[in-house]
Scaffold this motif. Sequence first.
Motif, short mmCIF file in Angstrom:
data_model
loop_
_atom_site.label_atom_id
_atom_site.label_comp_id
_atom_site.label_asym_id
_atom_site.label_seq_id
_atom_site.Cartn_x
_atom_site.Cartn_y
_atom_site.Cartn_z
N ARG A 103 -25.16 4.60 -11.74
CA ARG A 103 -26.13 5.45 -11.05
C ARG A 103 -25.55 6.07 -9.79
N ALA A 104 -24.52 5.45 -9.24
CA ALA A 104 -23.85 5.96 -8.05
C ALA A 104 -22.35 5.99 -8.27
N GLU A 105 -21.68 6.94 -7.65
CA GLU A 105 -20.24 7.08 -7.77
C GLU A 105 -19.54 6.18 -6.75
N PRO A 106 -18.57 5.38 -7.17
CA PRO A 106 -17.79 4.60 -6.19
C PRO A 106 -16.74 5.50 -5.56
N GLY A 107 -17.14 6.27 -4.55
CA GLY A 107 -16.32 7.38 -4.07
C GLY A 107 -15.43 7.08 -2.89
N GLY A 108 -15.29 5.83 -2.47
CA GLY A 108 -14.45 5.52 -1.32
C GLY A 108 -12.97 5.62 -1.62
N ARG A 109 -12.17 5.78 -0.57
CA ARG A 109 -10.72 5.82 -0.69
C ARG A 109 -10.12 4.83 0.30
N LEU A 110 -9.01 4.23 -0.08
CA LEU A 110 -8.43 3.15 0.71
C LEU A 110 -7.88 3.65 2.05
N PRO A 111 -8.28 3.03 3.17
CA PRO A 111 -7.68 3.35 4.46
C PRO A 111 -6.48 2.46 4.77
N THR A 112 -6.08 1.65 3.81
CA THR A 112 -4.95 0.73 3.96
C THR A 112 -4.15 0.72 2.67
N THR A 113 -2.95 0.16 2.72
CA THR A 113 -2.12 -0.01 1.54
C THR A 113 -2.25 -1.45 1.05
N TRP A 114 -2.47 -1.62 -0.26
CA TRP A 114 -2.63 -2.96 -0.82
C TRP A 114 -1.37 -3.31 -1.61
N PRO A 115 -0.62 -4.31 -1.16
CA PRO A 115 0.64 -4.65 -1.83
C PRO A 115 0.40 -5.42 -3.12
N ASP A 116 1.38 -5.37 -3.99
CA ASP A 116 1.35 -6.19 -5.19
C ASP A 116 1.63 -7.65 -4.83
N ARG A 117 2.59 -7.84 -3.91
CA ARG A 117 2.93 -9.17 -3.40
C ARG A 117 3.11 -9.06 -1.89
N ALA A 118 2.79 -10.11 -1.19
CA ALA A 118 2.90 -10.08 0.27
C ALA A 118 4.32 -9.78 0.71
N GLU A 119 5.30 -10.33 -0.01
CA GLU A 119 6.69 -10.13 0.39
C GLU A 119 7.18 -8.71 0.20
N ASP A 120 6.41 -7.85 -0.47
CA ASP A 120 6.78 -6.45 -0.62
C ASP A 120 6.47 -5.62 0.62
N CYS A 121 5.66 -6.14 1.53
CA CYS A 121 5.21 -5.37 2.69
C CYS A 121 6.39 -5.01 3.60
N PRO A 122 6.47 -3.76 4.05
CA PRO A 122 7.54 -3.39 4.98
C PRO A 122 7.50 -4.21 6.27
N VAL A 123 6.30 -4.53 6.72
CA VAL A 123 6.12 -5.39 7.90
C VAL A 123 5.23 -6.54 7.49
N LEU A 124 5.77 -7.74 7.57
CA LEU A 124 5.00 -8.90 7.14
C LEU A 124 4.75 -9.88 8.28
N SER A 125 5.76 -10.16 9.07
CA SER A 125 5.63 -11.13 10.16
C SER A 125 5.02 -10.46 11.39
N VAL A 126 3.87 -10.94 11.80
CA VAL A 126 3.20 -10.40 12.99
C VAL A 126 2.92 -11.53 13.97
N THR A 127 3.72 -12.58 13.91
CA THR A 127 3.56 -13.70 14.82
C THR A 127 4.43 -13.50 16.05
N PRO A 128 3.85 -13.52 17.25
CA PRO A 128 4.66 -13.35 18.47
C PRO A 128 5.70 -14.46 18.60
N VAL A 129 6.84 -14.09 19.14
CA VAL A 129 7.91 -15.04 19.43
C VAL A 129 8.07 -15.10 20.95
N ASP A 130 7.93 -16.30 21.50
CA ASP A 130 7.99 -16.48 22.96
C ASP A 130 6.99 -15.58 23.67
N GLY A 131 5.81 -15.44 23.05
CA GLY A 131 4.75 -14.67 23.68
C GLY A 131 4.87 -13.17 23.53
#
Length: 289
Positions: A103-131
């Motif tokens: 009855r309704a169209e699912p018309g949204g579009r992704l504002p992010t990229t969804w990887p197949d595997r986490a390790e494929d991400c260009p940037v994966l580690s976002v944990t600060p080192v020494d603050g």
Amino acid sequence: SPPPDVEFESAVELAAAADAVVVVVGTSDRAESEGVDRTGLALPEGQDELVRRVAAVNPRTVVVVNAGAPVALPWRDEVAAVLLSWFPGQEFGAALADVLLGRAEPGGRLPTTWPDRAEDCPVLSVTPVDGALDYAEGVHLGYRGWARRDGPAPAYPFGHGLGYTTWSYEALDATAVVRAGESAQVNVTVRNTGARPGRTVVQAYLSRPSSGVERPALWLAGFAAVDAAAGQAVTVPVRLTGRVFEHWRPAAAGADAGWLAEPGAFELRVGPSSASLPLGTTLLVTVDD
């Protein structure tokens, strides 16, 4: 409540006897919330196993993903459809029924990229080192990082989204010369090639392979939503503001910081997502002396 193995067996038994199955999976505030980082992209608490076991006994399985950010979907090729609902409100049930029943169209579009595997991400580690956290990716973050690398493609690229019809991109018309600081209008003709009305989002991206400054491989420059009846062709204007042709110049000796246009040729590509851009042309940016 019954133990998990009993609940799994019950779900599989019900799925095997059903005409079609809707499985709702996702995260909660225990997995993601404001001020809390996730430790990975996997769905928590055995949900991947649930989807796979249900899909194995019923090929007409639709999975609804109730999450606030990308998650890994290792079973995505094993199910009939995947619907992303994000974190909906109190009318979720009624809205979901309207979409699933057509009855309704699912018309949204992704504002992010969804990887197949986490390790494929260009940037994966976002944990600060020494603050401190080193934003080594610079301007190449998000979909821009995916666009500049060789490697596995994402499961779902930035801008991706499907509906209940299909589309063809037929024509692109744009002013060839753009004065720095001024907007450019691009006219894109798309056709609804399906059997029912629908909605798509026309997306325009710019790139400049030869540049005197560091730039992303491509960047979103404009977009426009368009509705069309079955078989109808529609020409939609997409406005590109003057800013999308500019880059940021930091303050230097004798020059203030600010936005600056680099004259020359910019490649314009248009399509339904950052990974599918069938139409293209060249725009020439000129700067007054």
